[in-house]
Write a protein that holds these residues in place. Structure first.
Motif, PDB file in Angstrom:
ATOM      1  N   VAL A  42      28.838  19.381  16.989  1.00 29.37           N
ATOM      2  CA  VAL A  42      30.267  19.070  17.100  1.00 29.37           C
ATOM      3  C   VAL A  42      30.485  17.571  17.238  1.00 29.37           C
ATOM      4  CG1 VAL A  42      32.319  19.390  18.524  1.00 29.37           C
ATOM      5  CG2 VAL A  42      30.822  21.319  18.063  1.00 29.37           C
ATOM      6  N   LEU A  43      29.662  16.927  18.046  1.00 27.03           N
ATOM      7  CA  LEU A  43      29.814  15.486  18.249  1.00 27.03           C
ATOM      8  C   LEU A  43      29.513  14.705  16.978  1.00 27.03           C
ATOM      9  CD1 LEU A  43      28.208  15.053  21.790  1.00 27.03           C
ATOM     10  CD2 LEU A  43      30.622  14.812  21.207  1.00 27.03           C
ATOM     11  N   ILE A  44      28.462  15.089  16.265  1.00 25.41           N
ATOM     12  CA  ILE A  44      28.021  14.321  15.091  1.00 25.41           C
ATOM     13  C   ILE A  44      28.935  14.561  13.895  1.00 25.41           C
ATOM     14  CG2 ILE A  44      26.153  14.044  13.415  1.00 25.41           C
ATOM     15  CD1 ILE A  44      24.198  14.670  15.693  1.00 25.41           C
ATOM     16  N   PHE A  45      29.335  15.810  13.677  1.00 19.29           N
ATOM     17  CA  PHE A  45      30.050  16.144  12.454  1.00 19.29           C
ATOM     18  C   PHE A  45      31.563  16.282  12.635  1.00 19.29           C
ATOM     19  CE2 PHE A  45      25.721  17.702  11.726  1.00 19.29           C
ATOM     20  CZ  PHE A  45      25.436  17.084  10.523  1.00 19.29           C
ATOM     21  N   PHE A  46      32.075  16.174  13.856  1.00 17.84           N
ATOM     22  CA  PHE A  46      33.526  16.234  14.048  1.00 17.84           C
ATOM     23  C   PHE A  46      34.051  15.023  14.814  1.00 17.84           C
ATOM     24  CE2 PHE A  46      37.350  17.434  16.424  1.00 17.84           C
ATOM     25  CZ  PHE A  46      38.176  17.771  15.370  1.00 17.84           C
ATOM     26  N   TYR A  47      33.608  14.875  16.053  1.00 13.69           N
ATOM     27  CA  TYR A  47      34.184  13.821  16.890  1.00 13.69           C
ATOM     28  C   TYR A  47      33.813  12.423  16.403  1.00 13.69           C
ATOM     29  CZ  TYR A  47      35.653  17.349  20.244  1.00 13.69           C
ATOM     30  OH  TYR A  47      36.272  18.416  20.843  1.00 13.69           O
ATOM     31  N   TRP A  48      32.567  12.228  15.965  1.00 19.02           N
ATOM     32  CA  TRP A  48      32.178  10.900  15.486  1.00 19.02           C
ATOM     33  C   TRP A  48      32.914  10.526  14.194  1.00 19.02           C
ATOM     34  CZ3 TRP A  48      30.528   6.473  16.943  1.00 19.02           C
ATOM     35  CH2 TRP A  48      29.993   5.564  16.028  1.00 19.02           C
ATOM     36  N   PRO A  49      32.993  11.401  13.174  1.00 21.92           N
ATOM     37  CA  PRO A  49      33.806  11.045  11.992  1.00 21.92           C
ATOM     38  C   PRO A  49      35.278  10.859  12.327  1.00 21.92           C
ATOM     39  CG  PRO A  49      32.315  12.834  11.474  1.00 21.92           C
ATOM     40  CD  PRO A  49      32.251  12.657  12.949  1.00 21.92           C
ATOM     41  N   ALA A  50      35.823  11.660  13.264  1.00 21.02           N
ATOM     42  CA  ALA A  50      37.226  11.498  13.647  1.00 21.02           C
ATOM     43  C   ALA A  50      37.451  10.149  14.308  1.00 21.02           C
ATOM     44  CB  ALA A  50      37.638  12.628  14.591  1.00 21.02           C
ATOM     45  N   LEU A  51      36.518   9.732  15.154  1.00 19.89           N
ATOM     46  CA  LEU A  51      36.637   8.415  15.787  1.00 19.89           C
ATOM     47  C   LEU A  51      36.534   7.305  14.760  1.00 19.89           C
ATOM     48  CD1 LEU A  51      36.820   6.698  18.364  1.00 19.89           C
ATOM     49  CD2 LEU A  51      34.322   6.880  18.558  1.00 19.89           C
ATOM     50  N   GLN A  52      35.629   7.453  13.793  1.00 23.45           N
ATOM     51  CA  GLN A  52      35.500   6.459  12.727  1.00 23.45           C
ATOM     52  C   GLN A  52      36.775   6.361  11.899  1.00 23.45           C
ATOM     53  OE1 GLN A  52      32.765   4.693  13.820  1.00 23.45           O
ATOM     54  NE2 GLN A  52      32.176   4.508  11.691  1.00 23.45           N
ATOM     55  N   ALA A  53      37.410   7.490  11.644  1.00 23.73           N
ATOM     56  CA  ALA A  53      38.663   7.481  10.885  1.00 23.73           C
ATOM     57  C   ALA A  53      39.767   6.776  11.650  1.00 23.73           C
ATOM     58  CB  ALA A  53      39.076   8.915  10.548  1.00 23.73           C
ATOM     59  N   VAL A  54      39.840   7.012  12.956  1.00 24.73           N
ATOM     60  CA  VAL A  54      40.865   6.342  13.775  1.00 24.73           C
ATOM     61  C   VAL A  54      40.648   4.834  13.757  1.00 24.73           C
ATOM     62  CG1 VAL A  54      41.758   6.067  16.111  1.00 24.73           C
ATOM     63  CG2 VAL A  54      41.247   8.348  15.239  1.00 24.73           C
ATOM     64  N   ILE A  55      39.399   4.407  13.889  1.00 24.85           N
ATOM     65  CA  ILE A  55      39.107   2.960  13.861  1.00 24.85           C
ATOM     66  C   ILE A  55      39.433   2.372  12.496  1.00 24.85           C
ATOM     67  CG2 ILE A  55      37.262   1.250  14.050  1.00 24.85           C
ATOM     68  CD1 ILE A  55      35.891   3.125  16.061  1.00 24.85           C
ATOM     69  N   GLN A  56      39.027   3.066  11.426  1.00 24.80           N
ATOM     70  CA  GLN A  56      39.264   2.569  10.070  1.00 24.80           C
ATOM     71  C   GLN A  56      40.750   2.493   9.745  1.00 24.80           C
ATOM     72  OE1 GLN A  56      36.743   1.595   7.871  1.00 24.80           O
ATOM     73  NE2 GLN A  56      38.428   0.818   6.613  1.00 24.80           N
ATOM     74  N   SER A  57      41.564   3.337  10.361  1.00 26.24           N
ATOM     75  CA  SER A  57      42.994   3.341  10.063  1.00 26.24           C
ATOM     76  C   SER A  57      43.697   2.077  10.550  1.00 26.24           C
ATOM     77  CB  SER A  57      43.658   4.567  10.696  1.00 26.24           C
ATOM     78  OG  SER A  57      43.627   4.492  12.108  1.00 26.24           O
ATOM     79  N   PHE A  58      43.063   1.318  11.431  1.00 27.49           N
ATOM     80  CA  PHE A  58      43.645   0.063  11.919  1.00 27.49           C
ATOM     81  C   PHE A  58      43.068  -1.152  11.205  1.00 27.49           C
ATOM     82  CE2 PHE A  58      44.099   2.938  15.579  1.00 27.49           C
ATOM     83  CZ  PHE A  58      45.464   2.839  15.781  1.00 27.49           C
ATOM     84  N   LEU A  59      42.273  -0.923  10.157  1.00 35.70           N
ATOM     85  CA  LEU A  59      41.611  -2.015   9.452  1.00 35.70           C
ATOM     86  C   LEU A  59      42.087  -2.092   8.017  1.00 35.70           C
ATOM     87  CD1 LEU A  59      37.930  -1.475  10.698  1.00 35.70           C
ATOM     88  CD2 LEU A  59      39.664  -3.009  11.660  1.00 35.70           C
ATOM     89  N   LEU A  60      41.997  -3.276   7.444  1.00 37.14           N
ATOM     90  CA  LEU A  60      42.293  -3.507   6.033  1.00 37.14           C
ATOM     91  C   LEU A  60      41.078  -4.157   5.405  1.00 37.14           C
ATOM     92  CD1 LEU A  60      44.379  -3.416   3.727  1.00 37.14           C
ATOM     93  CD2 LEU A  60      45.065  -5.730   4.384  1.00 37.14           C
ATOM     94  N   GLN A  61      40.538  -3.521   4.366  1.00 36.90           N
ATOM     95  CA  GLN A  61      39.315  -3.987   3.721  1.00 36.90           C
ATOM     96  C   GLN A  61      39.624  -4.583   2.366  1.00 36.90           C
ATOM     97  OE1 GLN A  61      36.126  -1.106   2.379  1.00 36.90           O
ATOM     98  NE2 GLN A  61      35.096  -1.952   4.180  1.00 36.90           N
ATOM     99  N   ASP A  62      38.915  -5.645   2.018  1.00 33.74           N
ATOM    100  CA  ASP A  62      39.148  -6.270   0.717  1.00 33.74           C
ATOM    101  C   ASP A  62      38.598  -5.394  -0.395  1.00 33.74           C
ATOM    102  OD1 ASP A  62      36.476  -6.595   1.155  1.00 33.74           O
ATOM    103  OD2 ASP A  62      36.376  -8.599   0.287  1.00 33.74           O
TER     104      ASP A  62
END
Length: 293
Positions: free
Chosen positions: A24-44
């Motif tokens: 659950v931690l590896i395949f749900f919570y960790w990707p969800a946390l990565q998505a939340v972090i990525q949503s505040f970033l802008l990549q070239d």
């Protein structure tokens, strides 16, 4: 006397639960946390640098009219898929619950479609309803129906709903059949003795006793329609024609992987996750009140 498991070691219960928690931690919570972090970033465009932009991705997302169209389309698809798959599955379960000759064979055949992966379902249905090669499309043309889901958005949407509902019928059928078999026969016999006809017995006795199963399947089917229909859409229409079959989960894929806008795609995935959680909570808060346990 209440039965209670007794472990020789205090660490053994945690060791038994650890593999599931790790998954659950590896395949749900960790990707969800990565998505939340990525949503505040802008990549070239080349992926060489990222900039922290706060809520700009969310602001830009909710200013896009196409995103609101995808929201409405997703809710329509989810409602149509859930209602159609639950209705047909309940009908088949009621028929399979009767003492018929060869009923075990019928039940086995009705379960088989659940083993088919969503992309394979999409390929099967697009072959059957291809405008020029499909067997069923030829029959539709003989009826005077101009069938071409590659050009008609409404027909493409109907094709997606049909394929997605067919895929889920087997899953719903299993639970409905188990729910019907768990109803005491004495209750139905008492209703029959009181003079209730089959339809009245179904709506006044059987259906209320199936309400826990219906509630569970309603939640599962809504989640299925929001997420697991991606493979069907990708293999059948790829969101077309135009954007007539672009749902929220497919828009996350198309904007992120195909469009390269990872910040917007991550913001969409976060919003989609929140929407499903809120929708599930609403179902438990209001719909569950009508459930008879």
């Amino acid at each position: 006397m209440q039965k209670q498991a007794i472990f020789q070691s205090k660490l053994l219960p945690y060791a038994l639960v650890a593999p599931q928690l790790a998954i659950v931690l590896i395949f749900f919570y960790w990707p969800a946390l990565q998505a939340v972090i990525q949503s505040f970033l802008l990549q070239d465009a080349f992926g060489l640098s990222t900039t922290f932009v706060w809520f700009d991705n969310y602001v830009e997302l909710f200013r896009d009219p196409a995103y609101f169209e995808a929201i409405l389309r997703t809710f329509f698809f989810s409602f149509a898929i859930a209602v159609s798959s639950l209705s047909f599955a309940l009908l088949l379960a009621v028929m399979a619950d009767k003492p018929l000759r060869g009923v075990m064979l019928y039940r086995t055949l009705l379960i088989w479609p659940y083993a088919v992966a969503p992309p394979v379902v999409g390929v099967l249905w697009i072959f059957m309803l291809h405008p020029s090669l499909g067997v069923l499309s030829r029959y539709l043309r003989t009826l005077g129906i101009d069938w071409n889901p590659m050009l008609d958005g409404d027909q493409a949407a109907a094709l997606i709903i049909l394929a997605a509902a067919w895929k889920q019928i087997s899953y719903n059928f299993l639970f409905f059949l188990a729910g019907l078999q768990s109803i005491p026969r004495s209750v139905l016999e008492a209703a029959a003795i009181d003079g209730a006809r089959p339809m009245r017995r179904f709506w006044t006795v059987t259906f209320p006793l199936l309400s826990p199963t219906i509630f569970f399947l309603l939640v599962v089917n809504i989640v299925y329609a929001f997420f697991d229909t991606f493979g069907i859409i990708d293999t059948m229409t790829r969101g077309g024609p135009g954007t007539s079959t672009v749902t929220l989960v497919y828009k996350v894929y198309s904007d992120g992987l195909l469009g390269g806008n990872l910040g917007s795609s991550a913001a969409q995935s976060v919003v989609l996750m929140i929407m499903v959680i809120v929708l599930t909570g609403i179902q438990f808060r209001f719909v569950e009140r009508k459930v008879t346990y």
